[in-house]
Write a protein that holds these residues in place. Structure first.
Motif, PDB file in Angstrom:
ATOM      1  N   ILE A  27       0.856  -1.190   0.000  1.00 42.78           N
ATOM      2  CA  ILE A  27       0.000   0.000   0.000  1.00 42.78           C
ATOM      3  C   ILE A  27       0.892   1.241   0.000  1.00 42.78           C
ATOM      4  O   ILE A  27       1.878   1.317   0.730  1.00 42.78           O
ATOM      5  CB  ILE A  27      -0.905  -0.024   1.265  1.00 42.78           C
ATOM      6  CG1 ILE A  27      -1.869  -1.198   1.194  1.00 42.78           C
ATOM      7  CG2 ILE A  27      -1.642   1.293   1.430  1.00 42.78           C
ATOM      8  CD1 ILE A  27      -2.766  -1.214  -0.016  1.00 42.78           C
ATOM      9  N   MET A  28       0.521   2.223  -0.848  1.00 38.41           N
ATOM     10  CA  MET A  28       1.300   3.464  -0.914  1.00 38.41           C
ATOM     11  C   MET A  28       0.756   4.453   0.135  1.00 38.41           C
ATOM     12  O   MET A  28      -0.455   4.575   0.297  1.00 38.41           O
ATOM     13  CB  MET A  28       1.166   4.124  -2.290  1.00 38.41           C
ATOM     14  CG  MET A  28       1.433   3.221  -3.462  1.00 38.41           C
ATOM     15  SD  MET A  28       3.169   2.794  -3.555  1.00 38.41           S
ATOM     16  CE  MET A  28       3.826   4.403  -3.936  1.00 38.41           C
ATOM     17  N   PRO A  29       1.642   5.185   0.791  1.00 35.26           N
ATOM     18  CA  PRO A  29       1.188   6.138   1.821  1.00 35.26           C
ATOM     19  C   PRO A  29       0.295   7.249   1.275  1.00 35.26           C
ATOM     20  O   PRO A  29      -0.496   7.818   2.013  1.00 35.26           O
ATOM     21  CB  PRO A  29       2.489   6.739   2.358  1.00 35.26           C
ATOM     22  CG  PRO A  29       3.600   5.979   1.751  1.00 35.26           C
ATOM     23  CD  PRO A  29       3.105   5.124   0.661  1.00 35.26           C
ATOM     24  N   ASP A  30       0.415   7.545  -0.033  1.00 37.22           N
ATOM     25  CA  ASP A  30      -0.402   8.618  -0.605  1.00 37.22           C
ATOM     26  C   ASP A  30      -1.835   8.194  -0.931  1.00 37.22           C
ATOM     27  O   ASP A  30      -2.660   8.998  -1.326  1.00 37.22           O
ATOM     28  CB  ASP A  30       0.248   9.169  -1.885  1.00 37.22           C
ATOM     29  CG  ASP A  30       1.351  10.162  -1.556  1.00 37.22           C
ATOM     30  OD1 ASP A  30       1.339  10.679  -0.422  1.00 37.22           O
ATOM     31  OD2 ASP A  30       2.204  10.397  -2.419  1.00 37.22           O
ATOM     32  N   MET A  31      -2.108   6.885  -0.810  1.00 38.16           N
ATOM     33  CA  MET A  31      -3.477   6.423  -1.085  1.00 38.16           C
ATOM     34  C   MET A  31      -4.410   6.900   0.018  1.00 38.16           C
ATOM     35  O   MET A  31      -4.019   6.992   1.174  1.00 38.16           O
ATOM     36  CB  MET A  31      -3.532   4.891  -1.075  1.00 38.16           C
ATOM     37  CG  MET A  31      -2.888   4.229  -2.247  1.00 38.16           C
ATOM     38  SD  MET A  31      -3.060   2.447  -2.009  1.00 38.16           S
ATOM     39  CE  MET A  31      -2.155   1.870  -3.429  1.00 38.16           C
ATOM     40  N   SER A  32      -5.659   7.137  -0.374  1.00 38.85           N
ATOM     41  CA  SER A  32      -6.661   7.368   0.656  1.00 38.85           C
ATOM     42  C   SER A  32      -7.095   6.002   1.199  1.00 38.85           C
ATOM     43  O   SER A  32      -6.820   4.967   0.574  1.00 38.85           O
ATOM     44  CB  SER A  32      -7.865   8.109   0.076  1.00 38.85           C
ATOM     45  OG  SER A  32      -8.583   7.251  -0.780  1.00 38.85           O
ATOM     46  N   PHE A  33      -7.779   6.002   2.324  1.00 43.18           N
ATOM     47  CA  PHE A  33      -8.232   4.734   2.908  1.00 43.18           C
ATOM     48  C   PHE A  33      -9.131   3.988   1.923  1.00 43.18           C
ATOM     49  O   PHE A  33      -9.059   2.776   1.781  1.00 43.18           O
ATOM     50  CB  PHE A  33      -8.980   4.995   4.221  1.00 43.18           C
ATOM     51  CG  PHE A  33      -9.127   3.768   5.079  1.00 43.18           C
ATOM     52  CD1 PHE A  33      -8.111   3.394   5.949  1.00 43.18           C
ATOM     53  CD2 PHE A  33     -10.265   2.978   4.995  1.00 43.18           C
ATOM     54  CE1 PHE A  33      -8.243   2.250   6.724  1.00 43.18           C
ATOM     55  CE2 PHE A  33     -10.401   1.833   5.773  1.00 43.18           C
ATOM     56  CZ  PHE A  33      -9.383   1.464   6.641  1.00 43.18           C
ATOM     57  N   LEU A  34      -9.977   4.748   1.225  1.00 48.06           N
ATOM     58  CA  LEU A  34     -10.884   4.099   0.270  1.00 48.06           C
ATOM     59  C   LEU A  34     -10.136   3.555  -0.940  1.00 48.06           C
ATOM     60  O   LEU A  34     -10.499   2.516  -1.485  1.00 48.06           O
ATOM     61  CB  LEU A  34     -11.979   5.083  -0.176  1.00 48.06           C
ATOM     62  CG  LEU A  34     -12.873   5.618   0.936  1.00 48.06           C
ATOM     63  CD1 LEU A  34     -13.977   6.485   0.363  1.00 48.06           C
ATOM     64  CD2 LEU A  34     -13.470   4.483   1.765  1.00 48.06           C
ATOM     65  N   GLU A  35      -9.077   4.249  -1.347  1.00 48.17           N
ATOM     66  CA  GLU A  35      -8.269   3.719  -2.459  1.00 48.17           C
ATOM     67  C   GLU A  35      -7.570   2.436  -2.038  1.00 48.17           C
ATOM     68  O   GLU A  35      -7.397   1.518  -2.847  1.00 48.17           O
ATOM     69  CB  GLU A  35      -7.265   4.776  -2.934  1.00 48.17           C
ATOM     70  CG  GLU A  35      -7.956   5.866  -3.758  1.00 48.17           C
ATOM     71  CD  GLU A  35      -7.087   7.066  -4.084  1.00 48.17           C
ATOM     72  OE1 GLU A  35      -7.469   7.825  -4.986  1.00 48.17           O
ATOM     73  OE2 GLU A  35      -6.036   7.273  -3.427  1.00 48.17           O
ATOM     74  N   MET A  36      -7.202   2.353  -0.761  1.00 41.30           N
ATOM     75  CA  MET A  36      -6.625   1.115  -0.248  1.00 41.30           C
ATOM     76  C   MET A  36      -7.680  -0.003  -0.349  1.00 41.30           C
ATOM     77  O   MET A  36      -7.380  -1.108  -0.817  1.00 41.30           O
ATOM     78  CB  MET A  36      -6.175   1.335   1.206  1.00 41.30           C
ATOM     79  CG  MET A  36      -5.523   0.156   1.886  1.00 41.30           C
ATOM     80  SD  MET A  36      -6.678  -0.974   2.666  1.00 41.30           S
ATOM     81  CE  MET A  36      -7.346   0.041   3.971  1.00 41.30           C
ATOM     82  N   LEU A  37      -8.925   0.309   0.028  1.00 42.10           N
ATOM     83  CA  LEU A  37      -9.986  -0.706  -0.091  1.00 42.10           C
ATOM     84  C   LEU A  37     -10.248  -1.062  -1.551  1.00 42.10           C
ATOM     85  O   LEU A  37     -10.562  -2.208  -1.870  1.00 42.10           O
ATOM     86  CB  LEU A  37     -11.281  -0.215   0.570  1.00 42.10           C
ATOM     87  CG  LEU A  37     -11.304  -0.180   2.100  1.00 42.10           C
ATOM     88  CD1 LEU A  37     -12.663   0.321   2.590  1.00 42.10           C
ATOM     89  CD2 LEU A  37     -11.018  -1.550   2.716  1.00 42.10           C
TER      90      LEU A  37
ATOM     91  N   GLU B 382      -3.823  20.256   1.964  1.00 44.90           N
ATOM     92  CA  GLU B 382      -2.865  19.662   2.893  1.00 44.90           C
ATOM     93  C   GLU B 382      -3.234  18.216   3.214  1.00 44.90           C
ATOM     94  O   GLU B 382      -2.379  17.336   3.289  1.00 44.90           O
ATOM     95  CB  GLU B 382      -2.793  20.484   4.181  1.00 44.90           C
ATOM     96  CG  GLU B 382      -1.834  19.855   5.188  1.00 44.90           C
ATOM     97  CD  GLU B 382      -1.427  20.779   6.316  1.00 44.90           C
ATOM     98  OE1 GLU B 382      -2.082  21.815   6.497  1.00 44.90           O
ATOM     99  OE2 GLU B 382      -0.455  20.434   7.009  1.00 44.90           O
ATOM    100  N   CYS B 383      -4.542  17.987   3.364  1.00 50.13           N
ATOM    101  CA  CYS B 383      -5.010  16.648   3.699  1.00 50.13           C
ATOM    102  C   CYS B 383      -4.613  15.652   2.608  1.00 50.13           C
ATOM    103  O   CYS B 383      -4.189  14.535   2.884  1.00 50.13           O
ATOM    104  CB  CYS B 383      -6.522  16.725   3.862  1.00 50.13           C
ATOM    105  SG  CYS B 383      -7.297  15.162   4.033  1.00 50.13           S
ATOM    106  N   ILE B 384      -4.731  16.064   1.356  1.00 53.72           N
ATOM    107  CA  ILE B 384      -4.465  15.138   0.256  1.00 53.72           C
ATOM    108  C   ILE B 384      -2.973  15.012  -0.028  1.00 53.72           C
ATOM    109  O   ILE B 384      -2.458  13.919  -0.251  1.00 53.72           O
ATOM    110  CB  ILE B 384      -5.244  15.575  -1.006  1.00 53.72           C
ATOM    111  CG1 ILE B 384      -6.740  15.410  -0.737  1.00 53.72           C
ATOM    112  CG2 ILE B 384      -4.826  14.782  -2.236  1.00 53.72           C
ATOM    113  CD1 ILE B 384      -7.631  15.955  -1.810  1.00 53.72           C
ATOM    114  N   THR B 385      -2.263  16.133  -0.027  1.00 50.60           N
ATOM    115  CA  THR B 385      -0.865  16.077  -0.455  1.00 50.60           C
ATOM    116  C   THR B 385       0.114  16.039   0.707  1.00 50.60           C
ATOM    117  O   THR B 385       1.285  15.719   0.520  1.00 50.60           O
ATOM    118  CB  THR B 385      -0.504  17.335  -1.282  1.00 50.60           C
ATOM    119  OG1 THR B 385      -0.670  18.485  -0.440  1.00 50.60           O
ATOM    120  CG2 THR B 385      -1.398  17.475  -2.504  1.00 50.60           C
TER     121      THR B 385
END
Lengths: 254, 639
Positions: A27-37, B382-385
């Motif tokens: 999993i990449m740290p830049d993913m959102s939680f939903l992108e991880m799902l 900030e939240c996204i990047t």
């Protein structure tokens, strides 16, 4: 990063569910939680297994569709954040993460992490509006609104109707949600004419849906992704008390 | 196919008044005998549903979201235009009309756009009365900001959440009607097909997304307010659920699809961070009021932005368009960003980004003022990047955002199918080849609050009332076809290896490369060759887990992607035959010496309306010539 997920799986509202474990890799740290799902689901589908059902739509924190309890906290541990805006950089490699749906009796289960929140719509239908039909309005600047009132209204109106307040509350109370709408409309001159009737009807609808009462623990405020504060509940209680008083003193509004 | 725009005759500024004087009315006692179906509950759908119910019509409203409050209008940030001239800066109905026509690169109808500008002021009045908390000055009066493509401040806003607040206003108005029983609301319900009886739109086929049940609903008229098709690119600023299905099904039933190649690529979005990216996030254009866009002058300059001295920065919008500067319209700003990145001067991962820098504004106004204006946007960034936009310039890149094309409609907002009305982004009518910022909210609400309530009555008064029962054979037939399509999707998985998302990404990438910000004849032809093959592979073996008779998100997505795979082809066809550049449609072969879009008014001053001919036949293109009575066409200049 790698994670272990414990996810609530439930086929539908009439069959019992259970926690199911999934191993998640790379999993990449830049993913959102939903992108991880999403990644987990893509792998499940390719393996011929059933994906995890969860709600999401705008994925930019404004529509209020996403609704996951992560490690026991609605929308996860970051303050003022919806799940879609929660990024994996805030989790630790190797962490075990539990994922559950909103749990509250009025939010009936649909599948896995998806629940039915139409009770919220019914509360709004009971009075969460200003009774003005299209075409009846006068010039928008004819009624000045003090900036401070407009700002208060906007603070309350920022509610996205996600239901995290209910999910976090031990009483499954919807007071923060209802108070936000009551305060938004009640703090504007346009909305004050039906203030009593509005709070009366909305509270009645809220009770009828089976939401619990407020015992001032403040958990709703702490998980609200839009920072709606408990002050609005105090304000609603005041409005409600006033409405009861008017009703009982014969100064009716129905 | 006959395309009659039904524009009333007479001087431009009198057309709408005259129309309303001459239209036939339906009496209050008769209104309740009519049943209207509304699909979609964004700004256009919710405002239409509420307004029609207030008039006394019976309304059934459908949305695929779990609540009508969640339609994607909610994500619009910056504002809504209205010709109020509260700022005394020279605004007028005519100026808003002219800016919109010019912004659309002279490819929109005069009559429709003038009406839009006329009713814009009523929208603000209506919303203020509904309790929409629009921004105010200390004196209690409404505040304005400026937006791209305009030299006046006519944009009303509610912090960075204008779309949310306007939608909640419309949602609450709709909820009030649901409460009275005048509107029946069907959430988590997706339209699968349109049903015609004797050539008129008389109903829809829907799928209950919770149970999978497929049912018919009939009415006296059908209104589609189902939004745009930016998700054909997979990565866009649209919500995950946004799709083309409703208008595509109507197209396959005979409604003309107009200008599908007119897509808007928004200049200020957060760049993609990797292959897992599921959608792109927009940063409001209002940021360009105070942010300056720049890239390094040197190619491949890897220094952090703070270390690049002023004289080595290229503020390319200010340089190329001195009179509009950072507020140049969206199509122009996006293309300029692409040019800079193609030139090797892009910043951030992969060189696909440009800086949006607030340092000067913070110096001039103080950080508190900037915070007051845009804090939620900075927070979101900030939240996204993980970066702080107050300290380091934001990185932005263009992304698909809005689609000007859509179903063809006349002045009544009715398609060429009698009884089928199309509102908001789903129709094609008002923005020409490029939409100006803060005009989408204006159009959605104009259509729903102020136009359809008049025009639908006129339609009902002129036509015999027919609302067939859902037992009519046409409904049964359409239901069976819908079931057949779903069965095919569910059964395809037997030999498949690819998921729905994989196909969607593949299609999106192809269209972004070949039919995105810059299009060439060769590229479009390549895409047209690849799409049918992709479609065939999809239908032979896409993996759709589960069954129809359950809550099945993969199946929902599969149905939408199946339609995107057909629609993408029409989009490329349309881009291929429009041998000119205009607005968001930039054909590389047609540009001026300094790289601006080169229109060909002699040959392309028309709407391209496509008519479906059947599964194995190419569609036929019909032209509606754009007649300009009032304004003179000119080359759009923002210099």
């Amino acid at each position: 990063m790698n994670l272990k997920l414990q996810v609530w799986k439930q086929s539908n509202g009439s069959t019992p569910g259970q926690m199911v474990e999934y191993q998640v890799k790379d999993i990449m740290p830049d993913m959102s939680f939903l992108e991880m799902l999403d990644v987990v689901n893509e792998d499940l589908i390719k393996e011929g297994k059933e994906p995890i059902a969860f709600d999401s739509d705008c994925r930019e924190g404004i529509c209020g569709t996403c609704s996951l309890v992560i490690n026991g906290i609605p929308h996860g541990h970051r303050e003022r954040t919806t799940v879609c805006q929660l990024h994996m950089r805030h989790f630790r490699d190797g962490e075990t993460v539990t994922v559950e749906p909103w749990r509250a009796r009025p939010f009936t289960p649909i599948k896995d992490l998806v629940v039915n929140r139409s009770a919220f719509d019914r509360i709004i239908q009971a009075g969460g509006f200003i009774s003005v039909s299209t075409g009846q309005a006068q010039d928008a600047n004819a009624i000045p609104v003090p900036k401070v009132d407009a700002e208060t209204a906007m603070d309350a109106a920022a509610c996205i109707g996600c239901g995290a307040c209910v999910a976090s509350c031990k009483n499954a109370s919807a007071m923060l949600f209802v108070a936000a709408k009551v305060s938004h409309l009640g703090s504007l001159p346009q909305g004050k004419w039906e203030k009593d009737r509005r709070v009366w009807n909305m509270v009645k609808a809220m009770d009828a849906e089976g939401f619990g009462n407020c015992t001032n623990t403040g958990s709703c405020e702490s998980v609200c992704p839009k920072g709606i504060t408990l002050n609005f509940i105090a304000r609603m209680n005041r409005d409600y008390a006033m409405a009861i008083f008017k009703a009982q003193s014969g100064e009716g509004f129905e | 196919m006959k395309l009659d725009a039904q524009i009333p005759s007479g001087p431009l500024e009198k057309k709408w008044d005259r129309y309303r004087l001459e239209m036939k009315l339906v009496s209050p006692a008769n209104k309740r005998k009519f049943h209207v179906i509304v699909v979609g509950t964004g700004l256009a759908g919710a405002s239409a549903g509420a307004s029609l119910a207030e008039l006394g019509y019976n309304v059934s409203c459908f949305c695929f979201q779990d609540s009508s409050r969640r339609a994607h209008s909610i994500a619009a940030q910056g504002g809504i235009n209205a010709a109020k001239n509260y700022q005394n800066d020279g605004d007028s109905v005519y100026r808003l009309f002219y800016d919109t026509i010019k912004g659309g690169d002279f490819r929109a109808r005069e009559g429709n756009v003038y009406r839009l500008a006329q009713v814009s002021a009523n929208i603000i009045d209506q919303c203020a009365a509904q309790g929409v908390p629009l921004a105010r000055e200390y004196g209690g009066l409404l505040a304005n900001r400026s937006f791209g493509g305009a030299q006046v401040s006519r944009t009303f806003y509610a912090r960075g959440q204008t779309g949310q607040q306007l939608l909640l206003g419309a949602y609450q108005a709709l909820a009030r009607q649901v409460g009275t029983g005048q509107v029946k609301m069907y959430p988590r319900t997706e339209m699968l097909d349109l049903v015609l009886v004797d050539g008129s739109a008389k109903g829809i086929i829907v799928r209950d997304l919770v149970t999978g049940a497929i049912t018919s609903h009939s009415g006296d008229a059908v209104i589609l307010a189902t939004g745009g098709y930016s998700n054909v690119f997979f990565l866009s600023t649209n919500a995950k659920g946004c799709n083309v299905t409703a208008i595509w099904r109507a197209y396959k039933k005979g409604a003309a699809m107009a200008n599908p190649c007119y897509t808007q690529i928004h200049p200020t979005c957060i760049p993609a961070s990797g292959d897992h990216q599921s959608k792109l996030t927009l940063m409001s254009e209002s940021l360009r009021n105070d942010g300056r866009v720049w890239v390094p002058k040197k190619r491949g300059d890897k220094r952090p932005p703070q270390e690049i001295p002023e004289e080595e920065r290229d503020y390319y919008l200010e340089r190329k368009y001195p009179s509009y500067g950072n507020l140049a319209p969206r199509d122009i700003s996006s293309r300029a960003a692409k040019e800079a990145c193609d030139d090797g001067r892009g910043v951030g991962p992969g060189g696909l980004g440009v800086y949006l820098d607030f340092a000067d504004s913070i110096k001039r106004l103080g950080v508190n003022t900037i915070r007051e204006r845009y804090d939620n946007l900075f927070e979101m960034y900030e939240c996204i990047t993980g970066e702080d936009g107050y300290k380091t310039p934001m990185r932005i890149y263009p992304a698909p955002h809005y689609t000007m094309g859509g179903l063809w409609v006349d002045y009544n907002l009715m398609s060429n199918i009698p009884g089928l009305f199309v509102l908001g982004e789903a129709n094609f009518s008002d923005h020409g080849a490029n939409r100006l910022g803060a005009s989408a909210l204006m159009q959605g609400l104009a259509d729903g609050y102020f136009i359809i309530p008049s025009t639908i009555g006129n339609f009902f008064a002129h036509n015999k009332k027919v609302c067939p029962p859902t037992s009519h054979p046409e409904f049964k037939k359409a239901e069976e076809e819908a079931r057949g399509r779903i069965k095919k999707l569910v059964n395809a998985k037997a030999k498949g290896k690819k998921t729905v998302t994989m196909f969607h990404r593949e299609l999106g990438k192809l269209l972004w490369d070949k039919c995105g910000m810059a299009r060439t004849e060769q590229g479009l032809k390549e895409a047209l060759k690849k799409i049918p093959a992709m479609r065939q592979e999809f239908h032979e073996g896409v993996i759709v887990p589960g069954q129809n008779e359950e809550f099945n998100q993969s199946l929902e997505h599969a149905g939408r992607v199946a339609d995107f795979l057909e629609f993408g082809e029409l989009m490329c066809n349309d881009a291929l035959v429009r041998n000119e550049s205009c607005g968001g449609h930039f054909r590389v072969e047609f540009q001026t010496e300094d790289g601006e879009a080169k229109r060909d008014d002699a040959n392309y001053s028309h709407v391209s309306a496509w008519e479906y001919q059947g599964p194995d036949k190419p569609p036929v293109m019909h032209k509606e010539t754009l007649a300009y009575e009032e304004i003179k066409l000119s080359q759009r200049s923002y210099k």
